[in-house]
Design a protein around this motif. Structure first.
Motif, PDB file in Angstrom:
ATOM      1  N   ARG A  97       0.836  -1.201   0.000  1.00 29.82           N
ATOM      2  CA  ARG A  97       0.000   0.000   0.000  1.00 29.82           C
ATOM      3  C   ARG A  97       0.869   1.248   0.000  1.00 29.82           C
ATOM      4  O   ARG A  97       1.885   1.314   0.679  1.00 29.82           O
ATOM      5  N   GLY A  98       0.426   2.234  -0.769  1.00 23.37           N
ATOM      6  CA  GLY A  98       1.137   3.493  -0.823  1.00 23.37           C
ATOM      7  C   GLY A  98       2.337   3.501  -1.745  1.00 23.37           C
ATOM      8  O   GLY A  98       3.014   4.518  -1.863  1.00 23.37           O
ATOM      9  N   GLU A  99       2.602   2.374  -2.414  1.00 23.70           N
ATOM     10  CA  GLU A  99       3.735   2.289  -3.324  1.00 23.70           C
ATOM     11  C   GLU A  99       3.265   2.012  -4.748  1.00 23.70           C
ATOM     12  O   GLU A  99       2.121   1.619  -4.984  1.00 23.70           O
ATOM     13  N   ALA A 150     -10.711  -4.997  -0.945  1.00 19.85           N
ATOM     14  CA  ALA A 150     -10.560  -4.459  -2.299  1.00 19.85           C
ATOM     15  C   ALA A 150      -9.534  -3.338  -2.288  1.00 19.85           C
ATOM     16  O   ALA A 150      -9.698  -2.351  -1.563  1.00 19.85           O
ATOM     17  N   LEU A 151      -8.489  -3.473  -3.095  1.00 26.95           N
ATOM     18  CA  LEU A 151      -7.466  -2.442  -3.228  1.00 26.95           C
ATOM     19  C   LEU A 151      -7.352  -2.021  -4.690  1.00 26.95           C
ATOM     20  O   LEU A 151      -7.443  -2.851  -5.596  1.00 26.95           O
ATOM     21  N   ASP A 152      -7.146  -0.735  -4.884  1.00 23.01           N
ATOM     22  CA  ASP A 152      -6.956  -0.172  -6.216  1.00 23.01           C
ATOM     23  C   ASP A 152      -5.465  -0.156  -6.519  1.00 23.01           C
ATOM     24  O   ASP A 152      -4.675   0.374  -5.737  1.00 23.01           O
ATOM     25  N   GLU A 184      -3.548   6.642 -10.685  1.00 23.59           N
ATOM     26  CA  GLU A 184      -3.202   7.463  -9.520  1.00 23.59           C
ATOM     27  C   GLU A 184      -1.733   7.309  -9.131  1.00 23.59           C
ATOM     28  O   GLU A 184      -1.195   8.107  -8.369  1.00 23.59           O
ATOM     29  N   GLY A 185      -1.109   6.233  -9.574  1.00 24.09           N
ATOM     30  CA  GLY A 185       0.326   6.081  -9.357  1.00 24.09           C
ATOM     31  C   GLY A 185       0.747   5.317  -8.120  1.00 24.09           C
ATOM     32  O   GLY A 185       1.937   5.110  -7.914  1.00 24.09           O
ATOM     33  N   PHE A 186      -0.189   4.865  -7.293  1.00 22.45           N
ATOM     34  CA  PHE A 186       0.175   4.093  -6.108  1.00 22.45           C
ATOM     35  C   PHE A 186      -1.011   3.223  -5.665  1.00 22.45           C
ATOM     36  O   PHE A 186      -2.168   3.518  -5.952  1.00 22.45           O
ATOM     37  N   VAL A 187      -0.704   2.157  -4.953  1.00 22.86           N
ATOM     38  CA  VAL A 187      -1.726   1.230  -4.455  1.00 22.86           C
ATOM     39  C   VAL A 187      -2.461   1.863  -3.287  1.00 22.86           C
ATOM     40  O   VAL A 187      -1.840   2.395  -2.360  1.00 22.86           O
ATOM     41  N   HIS A 188      -3.788   1.809  -3.320  1.00 22.81           N
ATOM     42  CA  HIS A 188      -4.577   2.419  -2.248  1.00 22.81           C
ATOM     43  C   HIS A 188      -5.903   1.680  -2.072  1.00 22.81           C
ATOM     44  O   HIS A 188      -6.285   0.849  -2.905  1.00 22.81           O
ATOM     45  N   THR A 189      -6.580   1.976  -1.000  1.00 21.92           N
ATOM     46  CA  THR A 189      -7.883   1.372  -0.733  1.00 21.92           C
ATOM     47  C   THR A 189      -8.861   1.759  -1.837  1.00 21.92           C
ATOM     48  O   THR A 189      -8.965   2.922  -2.200  1.00 21.92           O
ATOM     49  N   SER A 190      -9.567   0.774  -2.362  1.00 22.79           N
ATOM     50  CA  SER A 190     -10.493   1.063  -3.462  1.00 22.79           C
ATOM     51  C   SER A 190     -11.641   1.944  -2.978  1.00 22.79           C
ATOM     52  O   SER A 190     -12.220   1.699  -1.912  1.00 22.79           O
ATOM     53  N   PRO A 191     -11.994   2.972  -3.754  1.00 28.78           N
ATOM     54  CA  PRO A 191     -13.128   3.823  -3.390  1.00 28.78           C
ATOM     55  C   PRO A 191     -14.470   3.250  -3.798  1.00 28.78           C
ATOM     56  O   PRO A 191     -15.503   3.872  -3.601  1.00 28.78           O
ATOM     57  N   GLY A 192     -14.473   2.049  -4.407  1.00 33.11           N
ATOM     58  CA  GLY A 192     -15.717   1.455  -4.866  1.00 33.11           C
ATOM     59  C   GLY A 192     -16.152   2.029  -6.207  1.00 33.11           C
ATOM     60  O   GLY A 192     -15.365   2.652  -6.919  1.00 33.11           O
ATOM     61  N   VAL A 193     -17.413   1.807  -6.534  1.00 30.41           N
ATOM     62  CA  VAL A 193     -17.958   2.281  -7.809  1.00 30.41           C
ATOM     63  C   VAL A 193     -18.722   3.579  -7.577  1.00 30.41           C
ATOM     64  O   VAL A 193     -19.617   3.639  -6.724  1.00 30.41           O
TER      65      VAL A 193
END
Length: 224
Positions: A62-64, A154-156, A189-198
């Motif tokens: 996350r964050g990378e 779920a992660l984006d 977005e350029g980094f792994v983050h928590t998915s905001p959903g649809v």
């Protein structure tokens, strides 16, 4: 009565010897059951691996910035990168995959082995229809005996803009077939983050596809 006690003792001894043989041989077999808890999302085939605890064995951070292997899963459901990278890695003992899509409310099972210090499991799959979201869990410790359950989050991957347009999403999306998988010119977005959903801003409606909280449940059961 005495003969019965002797027979029971022999049986217990045989069982103990069998259990010791399994431990000495090192391979422990587990049944992994994956259930889709979403209302409208599908899971592509999961990559599942057993491994040691190691900083260089991570599905994601996350964050990378996402790895190429994660990008391939998140945008196109392609797990071959992880299979190639982890298949002969000295800190990975076994890797398996589920077959076909897992529909909302459905379940898939597989068996996987652990051994000695290879007591952790990680797994990942793409969520469809999304631009670059995965269902994932990392470094989950196996139960010594019995079974345990844990949730998938779920992660984006942050590798593609969340356009929610079906032509940017592979497979079937709403009434659209055959969108694009990988989008090398879109850095997201350029980094792994928590998915905001649809968000429901384009072809994907919130009422049909959005989720909150865990997206899947995994049960791990010791077999032998």
């Amino acid at each position: 009565m005495k003969k019965s006690l002797i027979a029971a003792g022999m049986l217990l001894g045989a069982l103990s010897s069998s259990a010791m043989a399994v431990e000495l041989n090192g391979n422990r077999v587990y049944e992994v059951t994956i259930t889709n808890l979403t209302k409208g999302m599908y899971f592509t085939p999961f990559f599942v691996a057993t491994h040691k605890k190691s900083p260089d064995i991570r599905v994601l951070r996350r964050g990378e910035i996402a790895s190429e292997e994660l990008e391939s899963v998140a945008e196109g459901g392609d797990i071959s990168g992880y299979q190639n990278l982890w298949g002969n890695h000295p800190r990975v003992h076994d890797n398996q995959s589920t077959q076909g899509l897992i529909a909302p409310g459905d379940t898939k099972m597989l068996r996987i082995e652990s051994k000695g210090r290879y007591q952790l499991m990680s797994l990942v799959a793409m969520m469809l229809p999304t631009n670059d979201t995965v269902a994932v869990a990392q470094n989950v410790r196996f139960p010594k005996y019995g079974k345990k359950a844990f949730m998938l989050r779920a992660l984006d991957a942050g590798t593609e803009t969340n356009s929610e347009l079906c032509h940017d999403i592979p497979g079937k999306c709403s009434d659209y077939e055959g969108g694009v998988g990988l989008s090398p010119d879109d850095k997201g977005e350029g980094f792994v983050h928590t998915s905001p959903g649809v968000h429901g801003e384009a072809n994907l409606t919130r009422k049909d596809y959005d989720w909150r909280g865990a997206v899947g449940r995994v049960t791990v059961k010791f077999i032998h």
